[in-house]
Design a protein around this motif. Structure first.
Motif, PDB file in Angstrom:
ATOM      1  N   LEU A 133       0.869  -1.269   0.136  1.00 66.49           N
ATOM      2  CA  LEU A 133      -0.065  -0.003  -0.022  1.00 66.49           C
ATOM      3  C   LEU A 133       0.807   1.391  -0.210  1.00 66.49           C
ATOM      4  O   LEU A 133       0.461   2.212  -0.636  1.00 66.49           O
ATOM      5  CB  LEU A 133      -1.079   0.145   1.333  1.00 66.49           C
ATOM      6  N   PRO A 134       2.053   1.421   0.736  1.00 67.69           N
ATOM      7  CA  PRO A 134       2.583   2.644   0.579  1.00 67.69           C
ATOM      8  C   PRO A 134       3.019   3.145  -0.521  1.00 67.69           C
ATOM      9  O   PRO A 134       3.255   4.470  -0.823  1.00 67.69           O
ATOM     10  CB  PRO A 134       3.850   2.444   1.846  1.00 67.69           C
ATOM     11  N   LYS A 135       3.478   2.184  -1.534  1.00 65.08           N
ATOM     12  CA  LYS A 135       4.136   2.776  -2.736  1.00 65.08           C
ATOM     13  C   LYS A 135       2.881   3.161  -3.924  1.00 65.08           C
ATOM     14  O   LYS A 135       2.995   3.377  -5.109  1.00 65.08           O
ATOM     15  CB  LYS A 135       4.999   1.853  -3.472  1.00 65.08           C
ATOM     16  N   VAL A 136       1.664   2.763  -3.387  1.00 63.42           N
ATOM     17  CA  VAL A 136       0.427   3.103  -4.442  1.00 63.42           C
ATOM     18  C   VAL A 136       0.300   4.568  -4.378  1.00 63.42           C
ATOM     19  O   VAL A 136       0.320   5.196  -3.435  1.00 63.42           O
ATOM     20  CB  VAL A 136      -0.757   2.346  -3.920  1.00 63.42           C
ATOM     21  N   PHE A 137       0.144   5.255  -5.474  1.00 63.42           N
ATOM     22  CA  PHE A 137      -0.194   6.567  -5.515  1.00 63.42           C
ATOM     23  C   PHE A 137      -1.437   6.922  -6.684  1.00 63.42           C
ATOM     24  O   PHE A 137      -1.763   6.002  -7.451  1.00 63.42           O
ATOM     25  CB  PHE A 137       0.945   7.388  -6.335  1.00 63.42           C
ATOM     26  N   LEU A 138      -2.145   7.983  -6.515  1.00 64.41           N
ATOM     27  CA  LEU A 138      -3.191   8.226  -7.034  1.00 64.41           C
ATOM     28  C   LEU A 138      -2.959   9.599  -7.914  1.00 64.41           C
ATOM     29  O   LEU A 138      -2.163  10.587  -7.235  1.00 64.41           O
ATOM     30  CB  LEU A 138      -4.400   8.553  -6.339  1.00 64.41           C
ATOM     31  N   PRO A 139      -3.342   9.758  -9.005  1.00 58.17           N
ATOM     32  CA  PRO A 139      -2.798  10.924  -9.733  1.00 58.17           C
ATOM     33  C   PRO A 139      -3.762  12.241  -9.583  1.00 58.17           C
ATOM     34  O   PRO A 139      -5.110  11.924  -9.255  1.00 58.17           O
ATOM     35  CB  PRO A 139      -3.230  10.760 -11.274  1.00 58.17           C
ATOM     36  N   ARG A 140      -2.935  13.264  -9.485  1.00 56.09           N
ATOM     37  CA  ARG A 140      -4.032  14.542  -8.855  1.00 56.09           C
ATOM     38  C   ARG A 140      -3.437  15.711  -9.392  1.00 56.09           C
ATOM     39  O   ARG A 140      -2.335  16.054  -8.946  1.00 56.09           O
ATOM     40  CB  ARG A 140      -4.253  14.592  -7.263  1.00 56.09           C
TER      41      ARG A 140
END
Length: 729
Positions: free
Chosen positions: A278-285
């Motif tokens: 989970l820590p390395k997951v990112f969401l585009p914003r």
């Protein structure tokens, strides 16, 4: 803390009790036969047939006994007007698997009439946590043996929530045991047994003796059958005797192994997700990358991990297809996944292996898949759905835009008296009020003010012998941290060479009032459950799980306000807990199964409490803790007709077996429960500030019986222990 008993009296039913028994017998018979085909096609084994027929015969015998008794004119008139009082309702129950438990002789039909005060004072169970010290010992097995054990356990009620990897690890630790012809595996009435068995070779017969009479054979176990699985939960007395008809080879697993394997597996899974995936997951914003590790705090990361499910794909399976809409995010745990786009036809443009992820945009909104992903090898993935995240965490789009909304915490404006600080010589001790986990509770009067308190005396010898030093200090720390009008107030702690002393306010036991009345009205139930909810909000906002809700743990002050009175099992919870503890009638399914839990267990307990306060009995009450555990895992509740729609809906929402879908655990927390229509119009601020009238006002107790024996005689046999903890502010 124990409290003052206010003239408890047993409830006697007379002819009305007989009438209630008849009504309950008919309702229970309907419950047994509900949703079952008339032709009996659902019966697939001799065990099933024997068990069901036995229950029906016993219930009809009970009905005939009361029905043929000569009723009084009043009871006959009442019977003429009375309809059956129960309606079976399924509460988020799993699909029934006939023959899954393989218990042909166990009679779990004992029931209790609603409103009958036959209860004894219940105490909590607390079992040593197995996952810390457990070391897994895998036993080599032939493939056909592994398959036999796996098939025996995977459809069983107790194991139904274990994932594929957990089941495989459980199969690993089963060990072989051999019995000779006529050997007894266990005997009816024996307690303390802690093993579950799967038959590989041979046949065993099951015998039951009723009321000390001769033994009757009730069925047999043979190859592939599982039995004794409830010993993995409790060491309750066995309800049958199992004897080998021939030489037998069995495979067994013990309770500590079961809890150790399941607990460690879940703990490692949470750790893997929160530290590796989970820590390395990112969401585009806005052309930025918002990483989960920066968006969520550690507790929220654990919550996300708890929402994650495992799914397996075989080589060649399509996981997602280009152009379809999706709301599911995948993280590859193991295996290789090929990625295709239509422009490249059947040629994969890349391969993703363990640790990679895809579909993260679907956590924000419906995602039109930009590629097709297909399993190159057998693949196991973790998955998260947007619906699950929105329900428990909140909308990620809104969180990215506005941040997390603040959690509401209702605060009381009551000005409370200052806490007192006394030494033992400042107090005059009186008689025993009750018993605590580590000793007794006495009334104590402050010599200076003549005010009475409850003094809990915890034996140092018992604490040290049982390794409970940390538990005592944990209770002290939590009691000092919480300052709430509906949570017992600890004034100070003292000690001498033999005891630890906790001095708290003295109250009246709610259970004594309940004994006199049998049950409470809906308004009373609403009032007391609302008080518990406000106390829970204070606890949970401080990351404290209570774990011991029951009427015996609640008290009333002289004005009649409800107070949670015993925090011996309360514990700080930043992630998941695995200790098996609580009252058997109130245990949540995740506690029984050992799969890890958080404050959701308190909301399950609240559902049980509301039911018990209003009907007089707990919803899963049975002949012993094992029978209760079975009912809890099945999740079936029988509601009396008097339970209104709003109350029934609230209880069902609280008794949701999936803790991630349970009311109170969702993003609104305790406020979600407070907003339920059962509490429509309730004055929460008035209750919190003690401005609304309580259902019962109680007379202050001004006399306590003196000590039965002088202190010097009573305590002389208590050993001196060299343990002197420091009690600070």
């Amino acid at each position: 803390m124990a409290t003052v008993q206010t003239n408890p009296s047993g409830h006697t039913g007379g002819d009305e009790s007989k009438l209630n028994d008849n009504k309950n017998t008919i309702s229970l018979l309907k419950s047994i036969l509900s949703n079952k085909p008339i032709d009996g096609s659902d019966i697939t084994t001799l065990d099933d047939a024997t068990h069901e027929l036995k229950r029906i015969r016993q219930l009809m015998e009970q009905y005939n006994h009361h029905h043929t008794a000569a009723p009084t004119s009043s009871s006959a008139a009442a019977a003429a007007k009375t309809k059956p009082t129960e309606t079976p309702v399924q509460v988020n129950a799993d699909k029934d698997q006939h023959g899954a438990t393989h218990e042909p002789v166990v009679d779990d039909s004992t029931e209790y009439a609603f409103g009958q005060s036959t209860r004894q004072r219940r105490t909590a169970v607390l079992e040593k946590q197995h996952i810390k010290d457990y070391v897994k010992n895998s036993i080599p097995k032939q493939p056909h043996v592994r398959e036999l054990i796996l098939n025996a356990i995977k459809t069983n009620l107790l194991f139904q929530q274990n994932n594929k990897d957990e089941l495989s690890e459980l199969v690993d630790v089963f060990e072989p045991v051999h019995f000779n012809q006529k050997d007894m595996v266990f005997q009816q009435g024996d307690s303390g047994h802690d093993a579950c068995y799967v038959v590989e070779q041979g046949q065993l017969s099951v015998y039951v003796s009723h009321n000390g009479g001769p033994y009757h054979m009730m069925g047999t176990y043979h190859g592939g059958k599982l039995f004794g699985e409830w010993a993995l939960v409790y060491g309750s007395p066995h309800l049958a005797t199992v004897v080998c008809d021939v030489d037998c080879k069995l495979w067994r697993i013990k309770r500590s192994w079961y809890r150790g394997v399941v607990g460690q597996h879940r703990q490692k899974l949470i750790e893997t997700l929160t530290k590796k995936f989970l820590p390395k997951v990112f969401l585009p914003r806005n052309k930025e990358k918002i990483y989960f590790k920066n968006l969520f705090n550690p507790t929220q990361m654990v919550t996300l991990a708890g929402l994650t499910k495992q799914i397996s794909f075989q080589e060649g399976d399509f996981i997602i297809r280009e152009s379809e809409k999706g709301d599911t995010f995948y993280m590859i745990q193991k295996g290789v996944v090929d990625l295709f786009i239509k422009a490249m036809k059947d040629v994969p443009i890349t391969a993703l292996d363990g640790g990679k992820y895809f579909g993260e945009r679907s956590l924000l909104q419906d995602d039109v898949r930009q590629a097709t992903l297909r399993a190159q090898t057998d693949v196991t993935c973790f998955l998260l759905t947007r619906e699950d995240v929105n329900r428990v965490i909140g909308s990620l789009e809104e969180i990215l835009e506005h941040g997390f909304p603040p959690k509401r915490l209702r605060m009381s404006t009551i000005q409370r008296d200052e806490k007192v600080q006394y030494e033992l010589y400042d107090l005059e001790l009186f008689g025993k009020l009750g018993s605590g986990a580590f000793g007794e509770v006495r009334a104590a009067k402050a010599k200076q003010t003549e005010k009475y308190y409850a003094l809990e005396m915890k034996s140092k010898s018992f604490i040290v012998t049982n390794g409970q030093e940390d538990a005592v200090m944990n209770e002290y720390s939590i009691l000092r941290e919480l300052d709430h009008p509906f949570i017992v107030r600890l004034h100070c702690a003292m000690q001498d060479e033999k005891y630890i002393y906790f001095l708290a306010d003295i109250h009246h036991d709610l259970i004594d009032i309940m004994d006199q009345k049998g049950s409470f009205s809906e308004d009373c139930t609403r009032f007391y459950s609302a008080s518990v909810l406000l106390a829970f909000q204070a606890m949970h906002s401080n990351s404290i799980v209570y774990r011991d809700l029951k009427p015996e743990s609640l008290a009333l002050d002289d004005r009649g306000y409800c107070i949670i009175n015993d925090l011996g099992l309360a514990k700080k919870c930043e992630g998941h807990l695995y200790t098996f503890c609580g009252n058997p009638d109130y245990l949540a399914p995740e506690v029984i199964r050992g799969t890890g839990y958080n404050w959701g267990v308190d909301y399950w307990g609240l559902g049980v409490l509301i039911y018990e306060l209003y009907t007089g009995t707990a919803p899963f009450e049975s002949y012993d803790p094992t029978g209760t555990a079975k009912k809890i895992l099945k999740g079936i509740v029988n509601f009396p007709d008097k339970v209104t729609g709003p109350m029934k809906d609230l209880i069902k929402a609280l008794l949701t077996k999936d803790q991630t879908r349970r009311l109170g655990v969702l993003k609104g927390g305790t406020e979600d429960v407070m907003k339920h229509r059962f509490y429509t119009g309730f004055d929460w601020e008035g209750l919190l500030n003690m401005q609304i009238r309580a259902p019962f006002e109680l007379q202050p107790v001004t006399y306590y019986k003196p000590l039965e024996t002088p202190d010097s005689q009573e305590d002389s046999a208590m050993p001196v222990v060299n343990w002197n903890p420091v009690f600070g502010e």
